[in-house]
Design an enzyme around this catalytic site. Structure first.
Site, mmCIF file in Angstrom:
data_model
loop_
_atom_site.group_PDB
_atom_site.id
_atom_site.type_symbol
_atom_site.label_atom_id
_atom_site.label_comp_id
_atom_site.label_asym_id
_atom_site.label_seq_id
_atom_site.Cartn_x
_atom_site.Cartn_y
_atom_site.Cartn_z
ATOM 1 N N THR A 126 39.762 44.752 54.216
ATOM 2 C CA THR A 126 38.835 45.777 53.712
ATOM 3 C C THR A 126 39.007 47.041 54.552
ATOM 4 O OG1 THR A 126 37.323 44.037 53.045
ATOM 5 C CG2 THR A 126 36.396 46.252 53.225
ATOM 6 N N GLU A 153 39.933 41.561 48.334
ATOM 7 C CA GLU A 153 39.535 40.166 48.075
ATOM 8 C C GLU A 153 38.030 40.085 47.871
ATOM 9 O OE1 GLU A 153 37.692 38.263 50.404
ATOM 10 O OE2 GLU A 153 37.554 39.819 51.924
ATOM 11 N N PHE A 154 37.622 39.093 47.077
ATOM 12 C CA PHE A 154 36.185 38.886 46.821
ATOM 13 C C PHE A 154 35.819 37.429 47.121
ATOM 14 C CE2 PHE A 154 37.708 42.308 44.073
ATOM 15 C CZ PHE A 154 36.880 43.343 44.492
ATOM 16 N N ARG A 156 34.163 34.286 49.017
ATOM 17 C CA ARG A 156 32.989 33.934 49.833
ATOM 18 C C ARG A 156 33.373 32.777 50.734
ATOM 19 N NH1 ARG A 156 29.406 32.137 45.105
ATOM 20 N NH2 ARG A 156 31.490 31.512 44.506
ATOM 21 N N LEU A 252 19.180 36.772 44.783
ATOM 22 C CA LEU A 252 17.740 37.057 44.797
ATOM 23 C C LEU A 252 17.026 36.024 45.659
ATOM 24 C CD1 LEU A 252 16.938 38.104 41.111
ATOM 25 C CD2 LEU A 252 17.178 39.574 43.103
ATOM 26 N N CYS A 262 31.290 40.010 56.968
ATOM 27 C CA CYS A 262 31.586 41.053 55.969
ATOM 28 C C CYS A 262 30.428 42.011 55.693
ATOM 29 C CB CYS A 262 32.044 40.394 54.680
ATOM 30 S SG CYS A 262 33.497 39.395 54.949
#
Ligand code: UGA
Length: 468
Positions: A126, A153-154, A156, A252, A262
């Site tokens: 990033t 990249e995404f 987790r 939520l 991150c």
């Protein structure tokens, strides 16, 4: 180039390993490079330096079928590769937002090598918006047969393998459509939507996504804090909100704040980028501030019942920044333990995966072998990670082992019904369940405070009489 491409991945951290190992699984010939020779030796034997669900098996499989290898030999690997993914760390930097020294070094090393065939540098790390444009211009100035592609990249942590193999979108930013297409071809097996764009927009998609998710968390945490004041239940509120498809159910979950390697660094970097560009990103300042305040909530809730925390024994369940990982970087649980120790409390802690990493940063903490061990003789127990395994514990047994049956559920995991009668359960933005035993303790605190105020006043009066 659909499969069987020759790929180099620079950096054997969490993103580099998931990227390299998964690209090998897809049939590419992958070599992962790292300067740490011990790490390379361990990986070559199939030992991962991190815990990531499912990664170990894929690593072993691809080492055996020779799709994957690890090395510290930069030049041979880069020269033989068609696409070079850069996946090195970009930690926080107070002035620039992100410290790009590892990225700069990786690019400089590639530029030092002689090669004639066209290569692609694909950026997974990033990096601040504008970095890709800078490197694209550098490659052009140096007249190198190199194309730059931003490919954020995404992933987790905890579900990174699944996220890599089942992506929601692929983002590809470059000025070179041919290079973009070659990187897109590597992702063809996924059939996920692909966004082709400029390097700057690709970089911004990454930052904006993380910042938006963090904003959702801080927003629901503020709603939770308000719920605490007006006797509403944030869990029901979030559920009611989430049925609106424009809002959706994700992120939520109210609690004691977001952490990890991150979110905190990326949100700060985006704020810094805005500031450096002459724009004050007001919303991000609030998101960060709310998150910092949220971490202190547990202390305030504990003090409500226990008063002074000096010498109180507090059990903490969860040390990682989220469940399913051994990563404790920027973990809210670690910050919380530091706050508890600052208040003079004695901390006992349990985590199924993260204890050895936590031991490197925490001092004077008693690490327990399980949740029951942690709860024994504790004045209160705090749930710090949203690990569903906490729900399966025998809470009657836990409460029986505690000095005071006080539980602060910092992740809203428990339901009042599963708790034994005598428990006081405090959650985040949910009406507390206060047992007689703890409310007596609370009354005692109030009484003690009241008595000490009376004594203070009496002393002041005596001082005043004497000085007359
Ligand atoms: C995050 C993003 O979700 C990924 O898409 C991204 O690729 C990654 O950062 C990255 O930039 O590399 P990750 O840091 O692994 O992934 O963790 P998340 O699952 O997003 O959780 C972050 C923090 O938010 C955790 O501390 C978690 O406890 C907290 N959280 C999450 C909440 O407090 N409430 C929620 O409802 C969800």
């Amino acid at each position: 180039m659909s499969s069987g491409s020759k790929i180099a991945v620079i950096g054997c951290g969490y993103v580099g390993l998931v990227t390299g190992i998964c690209f090998a699984e897809l049939g590419n010939q992958v070599t992962c490079i790292d300067i740490d020779k011990d790490k390379v030796a361990a990986l070559s034997k199939g030992t991962l330096p991190i815990y990531e669900a499912g990664l170990q098996e894929i690593l072993k499989r691809n080492l055996i079928n020779r799709q994957l290898s690890f090395t510290s030999d930069y030049s041979k690997t880069v020269k033989e590769s068609e696409v070079i993914f850069v996946a090195v760390g970009t930690p926080s930097s107070p002035i620039k937002g992100a410290d790009l020294s590892q990225v700069e070094e990786a690019i400089e090393d590639v530029l030092l090598l002689d090669f004639d065939d066209e290569k692609i540098v694909a950026m997974k790390s990033t990096v601040p918006v504008g970095t890709g444009e800078r490197f694209t211009n550098l490659f052009k100035r140096k007249r190198r047969n190199l194309s730059y592609v931003s490919n954020p990249e995404f992933l987790r942590e905890g579900s990174a393998v699944d996220d890599f193999l089942n992506p929601h979108r692929i983002v590809i930013g470059s000025v070179n459509p041919g290079a973009s297409q070659r990187v897109a071809n590597l992702h063809q097996p996924f059939q996920a939507p692909i966004i082709f764009t400029s390097t700057s927009s690709a970089e911004m998609i990454k930052y904006a996504s993380n910042a938006f998710l963090a904003t959702k968390i801080s927003f629901i945490n503020e709603i939770a804090n308000l719920c605490d004041h007006v006797d509403a239940d944030v869990k029901v509120v979030a559920e009611g909100m989430s049925l609106d498809p424009r809002i959706g159910p994700h992120f939520l979950g109210a609690g004691i704040g977001y952490g990890g390697f991150c979110f905190p660094k990326d949100i700060l970097a985006l704020k810094q980028l805005a500031g450096n560009s002459g724009y004050h990103f007001q919303l991000l300042s609030a998101v960060i501030e709310v998150n910092e305040m949220q971490k202190t909530l547990v202390i305030r809730k504990l003090k409500k019942y226990l008063g002074d925390l000096e010498d109180k024994v507090i059990a903490v369940l969860g040390l990682s920044f989220k469940p399913g990982t051994d990563d404790v970087r920027q973990s809210v649980a670690i910050d919380l333990i530091h706050l508890l120790q600052f208040e003079g409390a004695d901390v006992k802690a349990f985590d199924p995966l993260a204890v050895s990493n936590a031991k490197r940063i925490l001092k004077d903490v008693e690490f327990s072998k399980d949740a029951y061990d942690a709860a024994t003789k504790a004045d209160a127990l705090v749930i710090a990670t949203e690990d569903p395994a906490h729900q399966e514990l025998d809470w009657t047994k836990i409460v029986g082992l505690m000095q005071t049956p006080l539980i602060i559920d910092g992740r809203n995991l428990l339901s009042g019904e599963q708790m034994p009668e005598n428990v006081t359960l405090e959650q985040i933005g949910r009406p507390p369940r206060i047992s007689d035993q703890v409310s007596w303790l609370q009354k005692k605190q109030v009484l003690e405070k009241y008595n000490s105020k009376i004594n203070e006043r009496a002393n002041d009066q005596i001082d005043a009489d004497f000085s007359r």
